[in-house]
Every structure is written in C-alpha cells, then in structure tokens.
Design an enzyme around this catalytic site. Structure first.
Site, PDB file in Angstrom:
ATOM      1  N   SER A 206       1.198  -1.225  -0.089  1.00 53.08           N
ATOM      2  CA  SER A 206       0.186  -0.048  -0.092  1.00 53.08           C
ATOM      3  C   SER A 206       0.754   1.445  -0.430  1.00 53.08           C
ATOM      4  CB  SER A 206      -1.076  -0.103   1.094  1.00 53.08           C
ATOM      5  OG  SER A 206      -1.750   1.028   1.240  1.00 53.08           O
ATOM      6  N   ASP A 346      -9.359  -5.647  -4.692  1.00 53.37           N
ATOM      7  CA  ASP A 346      -9.209  -3.881  -3.747  1.00 53.37           C
ATOM      8  C   ASP A 346     -10.175  -2.444  -3.904  1.00 53.37           C
ATOM      9  OD1 ASP A 346      -5.851  -3.141  -3.308  1.00 53.37           O
ATOM     10  OD2 ASP A 346      -7.463  -1.314  -3.271  1.00 53.37           O
ATOM     11  N   HIS A 378      -8.323  -5.483  -0.628  1.00 47.09           N
ATOM     12  CA  HIS A 378      -7.273  -4.712  -0.411  1.00 47.09           C
ATOM     13  C   HIS A 378      -6.432  -4.909   1.726  1.00 47.09           C
ATOM     14  CE1 HIS A 378      -4.394  -1.093  -0.620  1.00 47.09           C
ATOM     15  NE2 HIS A 378      -4.222  -1.165   1.040  1.00 47.09           N
TER      16      HIS A 378
END
Ligand SMILES: *[C@@H]1O[C@H](CO)[C@@H](O)[C@H](O)[C@H]1NC(C)=O
Ligand SMILES: *[C@@H]1O[C@H](CO)[C@@H](O)[C@H](O)[C@H]1NC(C)=O
Ligand SMILES: *[C@@H]1O[C@H](CO)[C@@H](O)[C@H](O)[C@H]1NC(C)=O
Ligand SMILES: *[C@@H]1O[C@H](CO)[C@@H](O)[C@H](O)[C@H]1NC(C)=O
Ligand SMILES: *[C@@H]1O[C@H](CO)[C@@H](O)[C@H](O)[C@H]1NC(C)=O
Length: 440
Positions: A206, A346, A378
């Site tokens: 991320s 995601d 995610h």
C-alpha cells in the site's frame, strides 16, 4: 526546542544508570533538525547517526520474541519533488545472529502527513494503529512482517520516506528517500556488521509500496550504482487521482484527506489551490483529519470540504500535480525484478490501474511475477499476498535469480500456506491465519 531531545536522563552520580522515560516525537527532537547547509551534502550522505535502545515498544506488542540486537538511526540527505536537497531519517535494525549479507528495505504504510507519525518514531513509541492492523493485538501488519524478517536473520531498514515535511503520496520525494537511505546504509552499515557483498531488496504494501515502486522506477537514473535483488510491491496505488475518485468517501476516506494535504506540502500552487478551495467553515475539521496519524478515520466525504466539491479537483493545478506526481509508470523503468500482488477486490485502488501498470512494465521487458488474488480486499491481501512476497524475497536475498519474463496469474488464496510456518514461525503464522479468518 528542548535539548533533552533523547528522552533519557541519568540517575545516580556513581553508576550512570540510564532510564528511558519518554521519547520525544520528531517535531520536538533536535536530532531531526535539517542543517542549514543541506545542499552541501551528497545524495545519501549521512548527516548524523545515533544508536537507540533495542527495546521497541511496537515489537513488544507481539506475542513472539523479536530478534533485535542494535538499532541505528541515520539522518541523511535526499532530494524532494522539486529537486531541492532535504534531509530524511531512516532506521536500521540488526538482529541477533544476523546474516551479514542480507538487507531488506521494508517500507511501512504510515500514510500520514504529520512527521510525528514517521516510522523512526512510531516503532519506538506506542502509537495508534491504522486501518491495517492485527485486530486482536492492536499492532500494525508492518510490525509483524518486519519481525518475521528480523527473525530470519535479515537486517531491516525502514525509511521515513515522506521526509521531515511528511509529504504523503508524493512519489519523487518518497522514491528518492528510499534510494538515498539504502546508499547511506551501504556506506555506513559495515559499522554494524553489514558485509561488502550484500544482497538487498525492497518491500512494501500500500503506502509502503508507493515508496518502493517510485524507488524502483527512479533507481536507474537517480541511483544507477544500486543493484536490488528484487522489489516486492503489494496493494499498489499506481494512480493517486483514481484513488481519490475511489475513496473520497467511505471507510478509507481519511487516507484521501491526508493524501491531498501531503501532496500540497510539496507544491506551493497546490497549497494555494487548497487555501482557495477549502470551505472556511470546515477548514479546521479538514486539517484535524488530514494532519492525523493512520489511526484516525472519518466517513465524511472529502469533496464536501471543498467549494465546488468534485469539480474543485478538476481544476488545472490539482490535475497537473496529480497526473505528474501521483502517477506511476511515467518516470522511469525499474531495473530490478518485481513481485507484484494485488486483490482483484481492492477497494482503495482499482485493480485495473495495477493491470495497466504491469502491462506497461511487461512491454518494457521487466522481469515480473504478478499475482492477482481473486479472494479478498485491500486489507486481507496485506496478509495473504504478503506471505508470498516474504517467500519470494527470501529467494532473492539468498541469491536465486528471479524468473525472467512477464508472468501474470490469477490466484485463489483464502488462507496462508502451511509451508510458510518455518518462515513466519508458529506463533505469527497462527495469528495471521486467525486474522484472515476474521476478515473474510
Ligand atoms: C522470549 O524469550 C525469553 C527468554 O529467552 C523466554 O523466556 C520467553 O518465553 C520467550 N517468549 C516467547 C513468547 O517466546
Ligand atoms: C491500541 O493502542 C493505542 C496506543 O496505545 C491506543 O490508543 C488504542 O486505544 C488501542 N486500541 C485498542 C482497540 O486497544
Ligand atoms: C488516472 O486516473 C484518472 C482519474 O480516474 C484518469 O482520468 C486518468 O486517465 C488516469 N491516468 C492513467 C494514466 O491511467
Ligand atoms: C504547479 O506547480 C508544478 C511545480 O512547479 C508545475 O509543474 C505545474 O505545472 C503547476 N500547475 C499549474 C497548473 O501551473
Ligand atoms: C534459496 O532459497 C530457496 C528457497 O528456499 C532454495 O530453494 C535455494 O536452494 C536457496 N539457495 C541458496 C543458494 O541457498
């Protein structure tokens, strides 16, 4: 600024016992101060360094012993988005019985526009845990994976890649800082036992992947002497505009507030745009969220803070800045082999953006393994995919060459492979496996 910056005081005149009482955050700690003559330093040159006590508050929250022998912090010179010399900090952790030939540059998703949320500080002090934590332990996933790497005997370097100004989402700044921190450690690391013939790799999920990905793209031009064995990137956010479109409201909205504020710090014209467009009546509330660490959440729509709502973001200034400074794939071609993993579901960065980036990289001939997980989101992919990344990195760091060519595959991962017990250890394996059970 107080000069008791190290949070230590001495008791007893005879035995110099030192007790750690509190640790000053970077904004209060003189050690982080950038020298006035910063542009006289070379890229990656160390300005100052210090050892800090190896008892890390964040690791103590884990029910496993984490191998930490020494911790050295470096303040080094890097380059911001506009090409100016700036300082940034990094933390090098040496485990017991370290393998002196292995270094992992692990970049955390600290996702914040406040310098007091930087990892050099938060791994030492108890801190709020953001969206992506291990729920029962109240500790970030970053900590679990850094612990695994240390327990494998690897040196771990983690960088305050947003710099002293906390420029969250700013690609060039982040990439430069990662590269310069590696340069600093290659020069100075022998003092804590790093060997000359070192294998080194980068890893991030991320926000951490944003920093690693920009570093990988910028490396051939900015730091051509570096030679990464591999770069593992999970939950990529290749297009910041598209992320804003996706999360301006909803449970991840606070990331969007912090991203816009972080980007504005890097561009005077974006700061002016923000001042002109923020509704004065909501400005205090905006900055309260935008200036917080990763733990603070809101479900209020970011656009509702701006005069013309979504239209404000279509003006020339934000468009020019985000399309240049928030877009991967346009600043260079990575030289290192890549492992990229992403949940198709995601909810922060649409998988199509990562597919697009990977296709572009493949056309440029980069060696890539791309795993699209058909399961999860995610948050879950931060565990399910990261375990595979750790295995991939282990091979890179022990000298096995990556597969050549471009390999894309859809995977169906809903639990962690039992085979990773020896890598993660029984306890971390069970904790991560249980977390997945609770999330899917
Ligand atoms: C950590 O190490 C100490 C000392 O070796 C040991 O007593 C303790 O049981 C270990 N804790 C865990 C959770 O393994
Ligand atoms: C997690 O730890 C932080 C820092 O100590 C604390 O502020 C927060 O309340 C804790 N959250 C939970 C759910 O225990
Ligand atoms: C990035 O996202 C924005 C907003 O969705 C879109 O307009 C733009 O075309 C995208 N850029 C690329 C290179 O895909
Ligand atoms: C905003 O500033 C950046 C950096 O100086 C520049 O590249 C960009 O073109 C500017 N945007 C506009 C619309 O002038
Ligand atoms: C590196 O690790 C892989 C996977 O664990 C193993 O197959 C390989 O033999 C190792 N290579 C070396 C040189 O140790």
């Amino acid at each position: 600024m107080r000069l008791t910056g190290y949070g230590l005081f001495c008791i007893s005149l005879l035995n110099w016992a030192i007790i750690a009482v509190s640790i000053d955050p970077p904004s209060q700690d003189v050690w982080y101060r950038q020298p006035d003559d910063i542009d006289r330093y070379a890229k990656g040159e160390v300005i100052r360094s210090r050892q800090v006590p190896p008892q890390l508050e964040s690791f103590l929250s884990l029910p496993v012993n984490v191998s930490v022998k020494t911790i050295t912090q470096y303040l080094f010179r890097t380059t911001d988005n506009l090409g100016n010399a700036v300082a940034s900090a990094a933390t090098l952790i040496e485990p017991f019985n370290a393998d002196s030939s292995k270094l992992l540059g692990y970049q955390t998703f600290y996702d914040s526009a406040s310098v007091d949320c930087s990892p050099s500080y938060t791994i030492r002090a108890k801190n709020e845990v953001g969206d992506f934590g291990i729920p029962k332990l109240n500790v970030s996933l970053d900590i679990a994976f850094m612990a695994s790497a240390l327990n494998l005997g690897w040196y771990v370097l983690t960088t305050d890649y947003e710099g002293l100004d906390a420029q969250y989402t700013v690609g060039l700044q982040s990439g430069h800082a990662v590269l310069d921190s590696v340069r600093a450690v290659l020069k100075e690391g022998s003092e804590v036992g790093l060997s000359e013939n070192l294998q080194y790799a980068l890893w991030g999920y991320s926000g951490g992947a944003l920093a690693c990905s920009w570093a990988a793209e910028l490396q051939p031009a900015y730091a051509p002497e570096l030679d990464f064995a591999g770069v593992a990137l999970g939950g990529l956010t290749p297009n910041v505009s598209s992320v804003l479109d996706t999360i301006h409201s909803g449970i991840y909205a606070s990331l969007a507030y912090r991203g816009v504020y972080g980007m504005a710090k890097a561009y005077p014209n974006l700061t002016d745009w923000m001042d002109d467009n923020l509704l004065p009546s909501k400005s205090d509330e905006y900055y309260e969220i935008a200036g917080s660490c990763n733990g603070k959440t809101t479900s209020q729509d970011l656009y509702s803070f701006f005069k013309n709502e979504a239209e404000s973001f279509q003006e020339a200034v934000p468009r020019s800045v985000f399309s240049w400074s928030g877009q991967m794939g346009v600043h260079g071609t990575p030289g290192a082999p890549l492992f990229i993993y992403k949940a198709v579901g995601d909810e922060i960065s649409p998988v199509a953006d990562t597919d697009y980036l990977v296709n572009m990289y493949c056309r440029k001939g980069i060696d890539i393994e791309y795993h699209r997980n058909l399961v999860g989101n995610h948050e879950t992919e931060g565990i399910l995919g990261s375990v595979g990344a750790l295995e991939w990195l282990r091979e890179r760091l022990n000298g096995t060459a990556a597969q050549t060519g471009c390999h894309k595959k859809d995977v169906v991962l809903a639990s962690i492979d039992k085979g990773t017990v020896p890598i993660l250890g029984e306890t971390l394996f069970s904790i991560l496996q249980a977390s997945i059970g609770g999330m899917l």
